[in-house]
Design an enzyme around this catalytic site. Structure first.
Site, PDB file in Angstrom:
ATOM      1  N   PHE A   1      -8.441   2.883   3.754  1.00 38.45           N
ATOM      2  CA  PHE A   1      -8.614   1.772   4.710  1.00 38.45           C
ATOM      3  C   PHE A   1      -8.124   2.137   6.110  1.00 38.45           C
ATOM      4  O   PHE A   1      -8.589   1.584   7.093  1.00 38.45           O
ATOM      5  CB  PHE A   1      -7.896   0.505   4.212  1.00 38.45           C
ATOM      6  CG  PHE A   1      -6.400   0.649   4.086  1.00 38.45           C
ATOM      7  CD1 PHE A   1      -5.837   1.160   2.927  1.00 38.45           C
ATOM      8  CD2 PHE A   1      -5.562   0.284   5.129  1.00 38.45           C
ATOM      9  CE1 PHE A   1      -4.459   1.301   2.809  1.00 38.45           C
ATOM     10  CE2 PHE A   1      -4.190   0.412   5.026  1.00 38.45           C
ATOM     11  CZ  PHE A   1      -3.629   0.936   3.857  1.00 38.45           C
TER      12      PHE A   1
ATOM     13  N   THR B   1       0.821  -1.228   0.000  1.00 33.31           N
ATOM     14  CA  THR B   1       0.000   0.000   0.000  1.00 33.31           C
ATOM     15  C   THR B   1       0.852   1.276   0.000  1.00 33.31           C
ATOM     16  O   THR B   1       0.700   2.137  -0.867  1.00 33.31           O
ATOM     17  CB  THR B   1      -0.932   0.013   1.226  1.00 33.31           C
ATOM     18  OG1 THR B   1      -0.153  -0.290   2.387  1.00 33.31           O
ATOM     19  CG2 THR B   1      -2.043  -1.007   1.083  1.00 33.31           C
TER      20      THR B   1
END
Ligand SMILES: *Cc1c(COP(=O)(O)O)cnc(C)c1O
Length: 482
Positions: A455, A133
């Site tokens: 997230f 990420t």
């Protein structure tokens, strides 16, 4: 496969350490867990740890430290510049990776920031086995693009392929020719590929990738954050590594790389990070950025105590007794869940157990976040918090539609040397119950959606009253048990 042979036991993962300090845990009643997950916006990142029984969110900065690491922290030489601690760490890093220059940084993503700022230009393409990420975000912020060139087996959740993290060499060469080597600032290999389930990369594949990089004069970069699990699998699963020591395998991998970086929240079981290279010119170029973003060159944002712990952690990272604990516990966890027919990623990898949410809750639409829904349900029924690793962890498409992830996983991390086998059996038992009652799990939708890395801090709500129904069924079956 435990390395210890037993008489009557099958494969018992055996701890090669004993516990000398403990932390009391809390298992809240299910009504309080429902309140806690709703207050956390159904995002396990936003739960308070005091509301969590088993914190399986991540292995980042949560591995148990050894007595030697704690001891070393007491003798840290606390000075801003030129601390003796830094030189001890530098030596440990040089020994582990066999490279000359070390730039300290406060964690893994900080290395990625420095590397992307130095190497990536707008329009560049960075091939890699799989993205992480923060890595992808830094490359994109620098104007570049990530291209994943994993083997087809990588994203097959059920597989017997021992090295699902390997680069597809044919795809790599094709990509380099398509975009032109001048637009490829480096090729990145992530050891212990995080987002596809902690899957390892073979030494053979690192060597073959290096050969292609060399042909086109492109540097090879290795993200060594999860290298300890990877080294365990190299030793156990790869024939050419069978007679090598862990230290030798690490050096062989590092030798292929022009640039290595790592998060010491994982490798070294403490907190920090760093970049390791042989190229003096590149070192000098990056060196000036360390005081701007991290701290002076002899601490890079780390506390001296943490640096001492990382130095000892690196020494311990070549000890099979240390690095086998995670993968062997995960394998046992996977064995129990397979017995209960719960869909998981196989073969089991490092850092955690990975549930296949796409199969577990296939009745939920991709746009309603299968893995995120499952991870909220797991907290409800067990008090354990895992991490969503699926569509919610992706950025949306430029047109605003959801980018449905190639794998929809829930990760239950097993920080090294932290949990016991009873705790693993407890969570496996609750997962078996949840799987039998999976039709009760429903979807989620955003109520607050950040534009980058949503997230981490995004908040969601259930698309129906499924959580209340799940709680009611739990009480029916478990009575007033926690
Ligand atoms: C955790 C991780 C990072 C980022 O490291 P942090 O210390 O959390 O910033 C980078 N790459 C991989 C493979 C990781 O697992």
């Amino acid at each position: 496969m435990s390395r210890i042979k037993f008489f009557k036991e099958k494969n018992l993962p055996l701890e090669m350490h004993k516990v000398r300090i403990v932390q009391k845990l809390n298992l809240l009643p299910i009504d309080e867990r429902l309140k806690a997950i709703q207050e956390a916006g159904n995002n396990t990142f936003l739960l308070r740890n005091s509301d969590v029984y088993l914190d399986m969110l991540t292995d980042s900065g949560t591995n148990a430290m050894s007595d030697r690491q704690l001891g070393a922290m007491m003798i840290a030489d606390d000075s801003y510049a030129g601390s003796a601690t830094f030189y001890r760490l530098e030596e440990a890093v040089q020994k582990f990776f066999g490279k000359k220059y070390f730039l300290p940084a406060h964690q893994g993503r900080a290395c990625e920031n420095i590397l992307a700022k130095t190497l990536v230009k707008p329009g560049d393409v960075v091939p890699m086995n799989y993205h992480f990420t923060t890595t992808k975000t830094h490359i994109v912020l620098a104007g570049g693009r990530v291209e994943e060139i994993f083997k087809d087996e990588a994203i097959e959740t059920t597989s017997s392929e021992p090295f699902k993290g390997d680069i597809d060499l044919v795809k790599l060469e094709k990509l380099i020719n398509e975009v032109g080597p001048e637009h490829v600032p480096f090729v990145r290999i992530e050891m212990g590929t995080n987002l596809i389930g902690g899957q390892p990369v073979s030494l053979g594949n690192v060597q073959d990738t290096k050969a292609i990089c060399k042909k086109y004069n492109i540097p090879l970069m290795i993200d060594a954050s999860l290298i300890t699990d990877n080294l365990y699998f190299n030793k156990i699963r790869e024939e050419k590594c069978a007679d090598m020591t862990i230290a030798e395998i690490a050096l062989e991998i590092s030798k292929c790389a022009d640039i290595v970086y790592f998060s010491a929240r994982k490798l070294g079981s403490a907190k920090g990070g760093g970049i390791v290279i042989d190229d003096k010119a590149l070192y000098d170029k990056m060196k000036v950025l360390i005081p701007v973003y991290e701290g002076f060159l002899t601490y890079g944002g780390m506390s001296t105590r943490e640096m001492e712990a990382v130095a000892v952690g690196l020494e311990e990272a070549v000890d099979m007794d240390m690095i086998s604990h995670g993968p062997e516990f995960i394998e046992e966890f996977a064995r129990i869940l397979t017995e209960y027919n719960v869909p998981i990623v196989t073969p089991p990898g490092g850092l955690g157990l990975h549930l296949n949410a796409r199969e577990f809750v296939g009745h939920i639409k991709g746009e309603e976040y299968q893995a995120a829904s499952l991870v909220a349900a797991i907290y409800l029924v067990s008090g354990a918090r895992g991490m969503e690793r699926g569509t919610l962890s992706e950025e949306k498409n430029p047109d605003g539609s959801e980018h449905i992830a190639s794998c929809e996983l829930v990760r239950l991390a097993l920080p090294r040397r932290v949990f016991t086998l009873s705790q693993v059996r407890f969570i496996a038992d609750r997962l078996a119950w949840l799987y039998e009652n999976r039709e009760l799990i429903g979807g989620l939708r955003f109520v607050e959606e950040p534009s980058v890395m949503r997230f981490f801090i995004g908040r969601l709500e259930p698309t129906s009253d499924w959580q209340e129904k799940l709680v009611a069924k739990f009480k029916e079956d478990f009575g007033d048990s926690l």
